[in-house]
Design an enzyme around this catalytic site. Structure first.
Site, mmCIF file in Angstrom:
data_model
loop_
_atom_site.group_PDB
_atom_site.id
_atom_site.type_symbol
_atom_site.label_atom_id
_atom_site.label_comp_id
_atom_site.label_asym_id
_atom_site.label_seq_id
_atom_site.Cartn_x
_atom_site.Cartn_y
_atom_site.Cartn_z
ATOM 1 N N LYS A 66 0.836 -1.208 0.000
ATOM 2 C CA LYS A 66 0.000 0.000 0.000
ATOM 3 C C LYS A 66 0.871 1.258 0.000
ATOM 4 C CE LYS A 66 -3.950 -2.207 2.214
ATOM 5 N NZ LYS A 66 -4.889 -2.310 3.353
ATOM 6 N N GLN A 94 -4.430 -1.315 9.774
ATOM 7 C CA GLN A 94 -4.501 -2.631 9.136
ATOM 8 C C GLN A 94 -5.067 -3.664 10.113
ATOM 9 O OE1 GLN A 94 -3.862 -3.061 5.929
ATOM 10 N NE2 GLN A 94 -3.975 -5.280 5.805
ATOM 11 N N ASP A 135 -11.091 3.385 4.842
ATOM 12 C CA ASP A 135 -11.453 1.964 4.764
ATOM 13 C C ASP A 135 -12.967 1.768 4.780
ATOM 14 O OD1 ASP A 135 -9.426 0.023 4.477
ATOM 15 O OD2 ASP A 135 -8.692 0.409 6.508
#
Ligand code: L34
Length: 294
Positions: free
Chosen positions: A53, A97, A120
């Site tokens: 990422k 994450q 997200d």
């Protein structure tokens, strides 16, 4: 029929190309999109996703701030970092994450993220907005699956989609997006999970099957109707001494057998994974634009 392979890398590259122009426009106004990436602990798969990422951000001109914390990080420390990032004007997106190491309260962390920086789409505010069809950050993997279908010319409107898996990250939000009254929705959706009596009974009715169970060989050829579209969200590491890393990646679908029956299929790697990363870039750019609107 032998299936056409849906090339996630190529479609991801196409979308990244579209974002380049947007980033240039923002930069011309003095705005650099910024993403904070938070990784707690040393799970090897998470570490590799997070590294990918950050690399993708770097390549496209998004500023990324890397925060790697030890597994022993306390809830209070993690919450303090999130609050600090909420207040940091260089940061338009905050990614924590998942999964977090045992002992940390995931939902408390997600709730602490400013919903306007929740790229997200995991904050309950954004989940709720998505469910009722309001503007929201869409979770990256489900959004990536939809883009793969749309950009491959596969009609979602009116299709029967069977989603295998009910996670908060993939199954539940994807099912929701697919049934939205919208051009990229309007599907009839069935969700199967570990307590479903006969998953094959459902998947055999499907025009599109999405495998998001997190277990190899969850979807086998006998479960697929001839000509169906098969999207494989699984990323499973299988021990393999012949590989230099000591493992190989497989999805949730028995790829070699299913590809002979399907009309379209995504590979693993190189299918949904690159799209997850790309939709993260997309949301970060969108957030930067929203933060500097007008
Ligand atoms: N907060 N946690 C948060 N957001 C997310 O969107 C994720 N997800 C899932 C796990 N936890 C998360 C990801 O980033 C899964 N995921 C993810 C991201 C990228 C890839 C796979 C899963 C990926 O790049 N897959 C490559 C292969 C990677 C490799 O070689 O190890 C592929 O081609 O499928």
């Amino acid at each position: 029929m032998a299936a056409s392979i849906i090339d996630g890398k190529t479609i991801a590259q196409q979308i990244r190309g579209e974002l380049t122009g947007e980033i240039a426009q923002l930069k011309a106004r003095g705005v650099i999109p910024g993403l904070a990436v938070v990784l707690v602990g040393d799970d090897p798969a998470s570490r590799s996703y997070v590294t990918a990422k950050e690399k993708a951000c770097h390549e496209i001109g998004i500023y990324s701030a890397d925060h790697r914390l030890p597994a022993a990080t306390s809830q209070a420390e993690l919450m303090a970092l999130v609050r600090q990032l909420n207040g940091d004007p260089r940061i338009h997106g905050i990614l924590v994450q998942l999964p977090l190491p045992k002992g940390l309260d995931e939902s408390a962390v997600l709730l602490a993220i400013d919903p306007d920086k929740d790229i997200d789409g995991f904050h309950p505010i954004n989940v709720g907005r998505m469910v009722i069809g309001e503007k929201a950050f869409l979770p990256c993997t489900p959004h990536g699956v939809i883009q793969l279908l749309v950009r491959s010319g596969i009609r979602i409107d009116g299709a029967h989609v069977v989603v295998v898996g009910r996670s908060n990250i993939v199954g539940k939000p994807l099912a929701n997006l697919l049934l939205q009254k919208s051009p990229h929705g309007n599907a009839t959706v069935t969700i199967c999970h570990t307590r479903t009596k006969d998953i094959g009974h459902h998947t055999r009715q499907a025009d599109i099957v999405v495998a998001a169970a997190g277990r190899p060989n969850t979807v086998t050829a006998d479960m697929i109707r001839e000509g169906a579209v098969v999207i494989d969200v699984g990323v499973n590491r299988i021990e393999d001494a012949s590989k230099k890393q000591g493992f190989r990646l497989v999805g949730d679908v028995d790829f070699e057998a299913v590809r002979l029956k399907a009309s379209f299929i995504t590979p693993v790697p190189g299918g949904v994974g690159p799209m997850t990363i790309t939709m993260l870039l997309y949301n970060t750019v969108a957030s930067a634009r929203r933060h500097h609107a007008g």
